[in-house]
Design an enzyme around this catalytic site. Structure first.
Site: not given
Length: 359
Positions: A30, A33, A141
């Site tokens: 989110a 990396l 989420d």
């Protein structure tokens, strides 16, 4: 003092302790990396997530602090486990967790899932949610790419960057649209743990069908697709809508009847359909709870009430309303990291002492 080494990954500098070698990019999380690496201390493969410039703004500092606190607090077999955390000399934060080979999104796009895998994956998702919800946390989420799976089919929920307190006045709009509960779209005013059950239901349907259940092009289209299958929301749900615009939109939709899910999922196990019916309910108050779903007949092959733990204590959300400057968040974050390493070191020492006594 830890020794730091630098590596270039996709044009991004990874500045990590020499404990981790063989960095390989595996994807974007989110907020940063993610690379795989080898942990020289344990010889295990791990995932290293770089959170870039967590101290650049108060909002980002708070969000990073929240994810760190959650990862420290949530300890469960179906939740990703924090194994190390550090801040580099360049003031990026690195979060190290166990590495799992794939995620549910990749699995679903590669081949249809057999019944026993669907059952086992859903069981583990709900087992993790029961624990998370008992800690006073809503994931918000949940989607296939946030569900990690290894070669033994062990499943772990990850990416708690958006997670929030259980709060009847919860606001905003978060999860990926296909998996987003209608109360988030309708009210933007209040929602609770039930949003995760809706998301889990959408994921369950996708495992059964091999494609997303509600692939909306935008919010309006998304809601319209949901009503085609589940019918128009009941009046008492419509009555909770706060926004005048949203209310007008919902009232303008044609009246629709709920369609039997067995007509949509013609090849599915009838028990699977019955559980899905309990998860995909417009009224969040009538949606099945994670603990109740675990006891559903469909999950009987895996259900064990003695091995579906709840959190020992609620997560402390007292920081969540704080409006603090970056420097304060930074001090709090360093304090949490020091605490994590002290607890970790004490646990290792205790284990060593026990081994010595046993020997």
């Amino acid at each position: 003092m830890a020794e730091f080494v630098r590596a270039q990954i996709f044009g991004t500098t990874f500045e990590i302790t020499s404990r981790y070698t063989d960095l390989q990019p595996v994807g974007m999380g989110a907020f940063g990396l993610v690379c795989s690496a080898k942990d020289q201390l344990t010889s295990q493969a791990v995932a290293v997530k770089k959170i870039m410039k967590p101290f650049s703004t108060p909002v980002l500092s708070k969000r990073t602090y929240r994810e760190l606190k959650l990862l420290k607090h949530l300890r469960h077999e179906n939740i990703i486990c924090l194994s190390d955390i550090f801040i580099s000399p360049l003031e990026d934060m690195y979060v190290v967790t166990e590495l799992l080979g794939t995620d549910l999104h990749r699995l679903l796009t590669s081949r249809p899932l057999e019944k026993q895998f669907i059952q086992y994956f859903l069981y583990q998702i709900l087992r993790g949610l029961k624990y998370v919800h008992s800690a006073g946390v809503v994931h918000r989420d949940l989607k296939p790419s946030n569900i990690l799976i290894n070669e033994n089919c062990d499943l772990k929920i990850c990416d708690f960057g958006l997670a929030r307190i259980q709060d009847p006045q919860m606001t905003g709009y978060v999860s990926t649209r296909y998996y987003r509960a209608p109360e988030i779209m309708l009210t933007w005013q209040k929602y609770d743990v039930e949003v995760d059950i809706w998301s889990a239901g959408c994921i369950f349907a996708e495992m059964l069908e091999g494609k997303p259940l509600f692939p909306g092009k935008d919010h309006v289209n998304q809601f319209s697709i949901i009503t085609e299958l589940l019918g128009t929301p009941p009046d008492d749900v419509i009555a909770t809508i706060c926004s005048e615009n949203t209310l007008r939109f919902v009232q303008s939709l044609p009246k629709r009847e709920r369609q039997p899910l067995k007509n949509k999922f013609k090849n599915a196990d009838p028990q699977a359909i019955e559980l899905l019916e309990r998860m995909l309910v417009f009224d969040p108050r009538k949606r099945v709870k994670a603990g109740e779903a675990l006891a559903d007949p469909y999950l009987a092959p895996y259900h064990d009430p003695t091995d579906e733990p709840e959190a020992q204590e609620k997560f402390d959300w007292s920081f969540n309303d704080a409006d603090l400057p970056v420097d304060t968040w930074k001090i709090m974050m360093y304090s949490e990291i020091l605490d994590f390493h002290n607890v970790d070191a004490n646990a290792e020492q205790a284990a060593h002492n026990n081994d010595t006594v046993a020997g």
